[in-house]
Scaffold this motif. Sequence first.
Motif, PDB file in Angstrom:
ATOM      1  N   ALA A  79       0.719  -1.160   0.064  1.00  0.00           N
ATOM      2  CA  ALA A  79       0.000  -0.026  -0.171  1.00  0.00           C
ATOM      3  C   ALA A  79       0.734   1.112  -0.129  1.00  0.00           C
ATOM      4  O   ALA A  79       0.665   2.263  -0.775  1.00  0.00           O
ATOM      5  N   LEU A  80       1.691   1.220   0.805  1.00  0.00           N
ATOM      6  CA  LEU A  80       2.926   2.419   0.685  1.00  0.00           C
ATOM      7  C   LEU A  80       3.554   2.485  -0.477  1.00  0.00           C
ATOM      8  O   LEU A  80       3.590   3.838  -1.088  1.00  0.00           O
ATOM      9  N   ALA A  81       3.930   1.464  -1.025  1.00  0.00           N
ATOM     10  CA  ALA A  81       4.837   1.567  -2.196  1.00  0.00           C
ATOM     11  C   ALA A  81       3.822   2.257  -3.574  1.00  0.00           C
ATOM     12  O   ALA A  81       4.345   2.839  -4.467  1.00  0.00           O
ATOM     13  N   LEU A  82       2.677   1.750  -3.602  1.00  0.00           N
ATOM     14  CA  LEU A  82       1.747   2.107  -4.477  1.00  0.00           C
ATOM     15  C   LEU A  82       0.857   3.593  -4.295  1.00  0.00           C
ATOM     16  O   LEU A  82       0.275   3.969  -5.065  1.00  0.00           O
ATOM     17  N   GLY A  83       1.313   4.019  -3.094  1.00  0.00           N
ATOM     18  CA  GLY A  83       0.632   5.096  -2.668  1.00  0.00           C
ATOM     19  C   GLY A  83      -0.804   5.075  -2.479  1.00  0.00           C
ATOM     20  O   GLY A  83      -1.569   6.192  -2.865  1.00  0.00           O
ATOM     21  N   ILE A  84      -1.358   3.936  -2.055  1.00  0.00           N
ATOM     22  CA  ILE A  84      -2.644   3.792  -2.029  1.00  0.00           C
ATOM     23  C   ILE A  84      -3.170   3.602  -0.560  1.00  0.00           C
ATOM     24  O   ILE A  84      -4.164   2.713  -0.269  1.00  0.00           O
ATOM     25  N   VAL A  85      -2.648   4.595   0.488  1.00  0.00           N
ATOM     26  CA  VAL A  85      -2.698   4.339   1.922  1.00  0.00           C
ATOM     27  C   VAL A  85      -4.008   5.233   2.212  1.00  0.00           C
ATOM     28  O   VAL A  85      -4.041   6.416   1.923  1.00  0.00           O
ATOM     29  N   GLY A  86      -5.189   4.668   2.705  1.00  0.00           N
ATOM     30  CA  GLY A  86      -6.404   5.572   3.010  1.00  0.00           C
ATOM     31  C   GLY A  86      -6.693   5.032   4.274  1.00  0.00           C
ATOM     32  O   GLY A  86      -6.188   4.159   4.989  1.00  0.00           O
ATOM     33  N   TRP A  87      -7.756   5.452   4.851  1.00  0.00           N
ATOM     34  CA  TRP A  87      -8.092   5.358   6.175  1.00  0.00           C
ATOM     35  C   TRP A  87      -8.927   3.834   6.298  1.00  0.00           C
ATOM     36  O   TRP A  87      -8.508   3.248   7.509  1.00  0.00           O
ATOM     37  N   VAL A  88      -9.374   3.287   5.302  1.00  0.00           N
ATOM     38  CA  VAL A  88      -9.563   1.825   5.304  1.00  0.00           C
ATOM     39  C   VAL A  88      -8.461   0.766   5.766  1.00  0.00           C
ATOM     40  O   VAL A  88      -8.571   0.071   6.311  1.00  0.00           O
ATOM     41  N   GLU A  89      -7.417   1.121   4.948  1.00  0.00           N
ATOM     42  CA  GLU A  89      -6.147   0.511   5.169  1.00  0.00           C
ATOM     43  C   GLU A  89      -5.769   0.641   6.485  1.00  0.00           C
ATOM     44  O   GLU A  89      -5.337  -0.351   7.216  1.00  0.00           O
ATOM     45  N   VAL A  90      -5.766   1.803   6.999  1.00  0.00           N
ATOM     46  CA  VAL A  90      -5.100   2.284   8.517  1.00  0.00           C
ATOM     47  C   VAL A  90      -6.131   1.477   9.501  1.00  0.00           C
ATOM     48  O   VAL A  90      -5.364   1.030  10.270  1.00  0.00           O
ATOM     49  N   VAL A  91      -7.438   1.640   9.276  1.00  0.00           N
ATOM     50  CA  VAL A  91      -8.320   1.109  10.392  1.00  0.00           C
ATOM     51  C   VAL A  91      -7.948  -0.415  10.659  1.00  0.00           C
ATOM     52  O   VAL A  91      -7.982  -1.190  11.581  1.00  0.00           O
ATOM     53  N   LEU A  92      -7.999  -1.072   9.211  1.00  0.00           N
ATOM     54  CA  LEU A  92      -7.872  -2.681   9.080  1.00  0.00           C
ATOM     55  C   LEU A  92      -6.232  -3.052   9.622  1.00  0.00           C
ATOM     56  O   LEU A  92      -6.224  -3.985  10.474  1.00  0.00           O
ATOM     57  N   ALA A  93      -5.495  -2.245   9.292  1.00  0.00           N
ATOM     58  CA  ALA A  93      -4.145  -2.365  10.026  1.00  0.00           C
ATOM     59  C   ALA A  93      -4.192  -2.452  11.550  1.00  0.00           C
ATOM     60  O   ALA A  93      -3.448  -3.337  12.099  1.00  0.00           O
ATOM     61  N   TRP A  94      -4.620  -1.520  12.172  1.00  0.00           N
ATOM     62  CA  TRP A  94      -4.676  -1.338  13.562  1.00  0.00           C
ATOM     63  C   TRP A  94      -5.515  -2.169  14.051  1.00  0.00           C
ATOM     64  O   TRP A  94      -5.214  -2.849  15.351  1.00  0.00           O
ATOM     65  N   LEU A  95      -6.601  -2.937  13.635  1.00  0.00           N
ATOM     66  CA  LEU A  95      -7.499  -3.794  14.026  1.00  0.00           C
ATOM     67  C   LEU A  95      -6.550  -5.138  14.186  1.00  0.00           C
ATOM     68  O   LEU A  95      -6.619  -6.165  15.034  1.00  0.00           O
ATOM     69  N   PHE A  96      -5.871  -5.169  12.900  1.00  0.00           N
ATOM     70  CA  PHE A  96      -5.077  -6.616  12.748  1.00  0.00           C
ATOM     71  C   PHE A  96      -3.822  -6.433  14.191  1.00  0.00           C
ATOM     72  O   PHE A  96      -3.520  -7.559  14.889  1.00  0.00           O
ATOM     73  N   VAL A  97      -3.264  -5.566  14.120  1.00  0.00           N
ATOM     74  CA  VAL A  97      -2.298  -5.298  15.194  1.00  0.00           C
ATOM     75  C   VAL A  97      -2.970  -5.430  16.914  1.00  0.00           C
ATOM     76  O   VAL A  97      -2.289  -6.196  17.407  1.00  0.00           O
TER      77      VAL A  97
END
Length: 144
Positions: A79-97
Amino acid sequence: MTLVTKFLVFAMAAQVLLTLFILVWMGRERVPRVMSGEIAMADIAVERTAYPLKARLLSNNFENQFQLPVLFLVAALLALALGIVGWVEVVLAWLFVAARYLHAAIHVTSNHVLSRFAAYSVGLAVLALLWLWLVLRIFLAPSI
């Protein structure tokens, strides 16, 4: 770097921090026992059964940090490499962590298998959603 990108990087850092914390804790459980002679090096050269339960749980959990979390880190880096980071990615990332922290806490304390499996399953489901979301964004994006 945008705020949303920073939040994703912080989620990655939190996952790495968990791994390092478990590693240090495991070392504090294992190294003194070997250094004092309580456990012989020959007894741990091939397997971990000579270690007490807490040290084995920490070791198992440390190994777990190189399973699903690797797939999480790859997704976040993509997501970082492709520049497609949005709030959905962030919320899912933090839920995973959060699920990984819960899984680790259960694993190295009570080790209640059903609770641990539930935390693992939540993390797996969130990770699957993150990957599905990323694939859809990449597939549907006109210029990636």
